[in-house]
Design a protein around this motif. Sequence first.
Motif, short mmCIF file in Angstrom:
data_model
loop_
_atom_site.label_atom_id
_atom_site.label_comp_id
_atom_site.label_asym_id
_atom_site.label_seq_id
_atom_site.Cartn_x
_atom_site.Cartn_y
_atom_site.Cartn_z
N SER A 196 12.51 12.70 5.53
CA SER A 196 11.29 11.94 5.75
C SER A 196 11.17 10.86 4.68
N ALA A 197 10.50 9.79 5.06
CA ALA A 197 10.30 8.68 4.13
C ALA A 197 9.34 9.12 3.03
N PRO A 198 9.50 8.60 1.83
CA PRO A 198 8.58 8.92 0.74
C PRO A 198 7.15 8.51 1.11
N ASP A 199 6.18 9.27 0.64
CA ASP A 199 4.77 9.02 0.90
C ASP A 199 4.18 8.15 -0.21
N GLY A 200 4.02 6.86 0.08
CA GLY A 200 3.51 5.92 -0.92
C GLY A 200 2.13 6.28 -1.43
N ALA A 201 1.27 6.81 -0.55
CA ALA A 201 -0.07 7.20 -0.97
C ALA A 201 -0.02 8.35 -1.97
N ALA A 202 0.84 9.31 -1.72
CA ALA A 202 0.98 10.44 -2.65
C ALA A 202 1.53 9.97 -3.99
N ILE A 203 2.51 9.08 -3.95
CA ILE A 203 3.09 8.55 -5.19
C ILE A 203 2.03 7.76 -5.96
N PHE A 204 1.17 7.03 -5.24
CA PHE A 204 0.15 6.21 -5.89
C PHE A 204 -0.83 7.04 -6.71
N THR A 205 -0.96 8.32 -6.46
CA THR A 205 -1.91 9.12 -7.23
C THR A 205 -1.60 9.05 -8.73
N ARG A 206 -0.31 8.90 -9.08
CA ARG A 206 0.00 8.77 -10.51
C ARG A 206 -0.42 7.40 -11.04
N ALA A 251 -3.02 5.74 -9.87
CA ALA A 251 -4.48 5.74 -9.84
C ALA A 251 -5.09 6.26 -11.13
N ALA A 252 -4.33 7.01 -11.91
CA ALA A 252 -4.85 7.50 -13.19
C ALA A 252 -5.28 6.35 -14.08
N CYS A 253 -4.62 5.22 -13.97
CA CYS A 253 -4.96 4.04 -14.77
C CYS A 253 -5.60 2.94 -13.92
N HIS A 254 -5.02 2.66 -12.77
CA HIS A 254 -5.48 1.55 -11.93
C HIS A 254 -6.65 1.93 -11.03
N THR A 255 -7.04 3.18 -10.99
CA THR A 255 -8.07 3.81 -10.17
C THR A 255 -7.60 3.94 -8.72
N ALA A 256 -8.24 4.84 -7.99
CA ALA A 256 -7.85 5.11 -6.60
C ALA A 256 -8.01 3.90 -5.70
N THR A 257 -8.94 3.01 -6.05
CA THR A 257 -9.17 1.81 -5.24
C THR A 257 -8.34 0.62 -5.70
N GLY A 258 -7.63 0.77 -6.82
CA GLY A 258 -6.86 -0.33 -7.37
C GLY A 258 -7.72 -1.32 -8.14
N PRO A 269 -6.44 -4.85 -12.29
CA PRO A 269 -6.63 -4.50 -10.89
C PRO A 269 -5.37 -4.82 -10.08
N LEU A 270 -5.20 -4.08 -9.02
CA LEU A 270 -4.10 -4.31 -8.08
C LEU A 270 -4.71 -4.88 -6.81
N GLN A 271 -5.08 -6.15 -6.87
CA GLN A 271 -5.76 -6.78 -5.75
C GLN A 271 -5.05 -8.09 -5.38
N SER A 272 -5.76 -9.21 -5.47
CA SER A 272 -5.20 -10.48 -5.02
C SER A 272 -3.97 -10.90 -5.83
N ASP A 273 -3.92 -10.54 -7.11
CA ASP A 273 -2.73 -10.86 -7.92
C ASP A 273 -1.49 -10.21 -7.31
N PHE A 274 -1.62 -8.97 -6.89
CA PHE A 274 -0.50 -8.25 -6.28
C PHE A 274 -0.05 -8.98 -5.01
N ARG A 275 -0.99 -9.31 -4.14
CA ARG A 275 -0.64 -9.99 -2.89
C ARG A 275 -0.04 -11.37 -3.14
N THR A 276 -0.56 -12.09 -4.14
CA THR A 276 -0.01 -13.41 -4.47
C THR A 276 1.44 -13.27 -4.94
N LEU A 277 1.68 -12.31 -5.80
CA LEU A 277 3.05 -12.07 -6.28
C LEU A 277 3.97 -11.63 -5.15
N ALA A 278 3.48 -10.76 -4.28
CA ALA A 278 4.31 -10.22 -3.20
C ALA A 278 4.67 -11.27 -2.15
#
Length: 145
Positions: free
Chosen positions: A15-25, A27-34, A43-52
């Motif tokens: 099975s493919a890795p679960d990105g949501a489960a991996i993100f829990t680590r 979220a300890a710093c970036h928070t569950a909402t990013g 924050p993991l918001q518009s900067d992330f999308r701009t870079l991506a």
Amino acid sequence: MLPLALLAAPAMAQSAPDGAAIFTRCAACHTATGAGVPGAFPPLQSDFRTLAAKAEGRRYLALAVIKGLSGAITVQGKPYRGFMPAQPLDDASAAAVLNHVGAKIATSGPAFKSFTPAEVAAARAGGAKLSAADVARLHEAAGGQ
């Protein structure tokens, strides 16, 4: 001797890795909402999308996960100077967590194109000699805001 049914059985698909489960680590710093923590964790918001949305930004994001970050970056006009540890993830798991952030956490900014394990592997190979400080210095040049 194995029964014929076992010899003819298809190989178990991994099975493919679960990105949501991996993100829990993350979220300890970036928070569950990013949303991050002002002054401490960006924050993991518009900067992330701009870079991506750009090749050099995608490389930076993959390397940030793989190699970590150390040093000053500016995200959404605010300075951050901290440390993000390298994450001990294989290429598929790194792609999965980046895809979770791009599709579910960072929902504003340019359209998001999924990362592939091969793309992460290429970033890993090309950035093998980079330190976490080197990766942090790539942020602005890669189009981070």
